[in-house]
Design a protein around this motif. Sequence first.
Motif: not given
Length: 171
Positions: A69-82, A1-16
């Motif tokens: 809604y038109d969801a956009w997600v950017l995902a990275y393994d946690i070591e890449t984010v570090r 298993m790999t740990e990922y960080a997923a960043f959702l674009r535009g959530v809880n701003v601009g009506g989503v």
Amino acid sequence: MTEYAAFLRGVNVGGVNLKMAEVADALTKVGFENVRTILASGNVLLESDSNVATVRTKAESALRERFGYDAWVLAYDIETVRAIDRTFPFEREVDGYQSYVTFVTDADVLDELGDLPAGPKERIERGEGVIYWQVAKGSTLNSTIGKTMGKKRYKASTTTRNLRTLAKVLK
């Protein structure tokens, strides 16, 4: 298993507006494990044995289906984010300034953003798959990057987080 960080674009701003507990539930139901959200701005840690491209498309599909809604997600393994966080090229904490990382998945968009001239009281530097930038507080939306990022063209391939948010994700 790999740990990922997923960043959702535009959530809880601009009506989503999404409840993070419901986001975690939607992602758990499609097979991600150990799903947890950080803050209310669309930051998710999860585990999967899939590759990063599959994590991204599977998360986008689950959110589109569940929330309509038109969801956009950017995902990275946690070591890449570090590594991205570690290589922030400017002084991290400067009085009167905000420090940001814009994650970019499209090489052409990265080239465009990396070539933007910094505006007054703004610093921009291209990194590995990211744009690092720093801007005077209160000027974010009027900055070169701020004005550019609002364009529809960038929605599918970019999202921005401040360094304080990244620190919470990486904690």
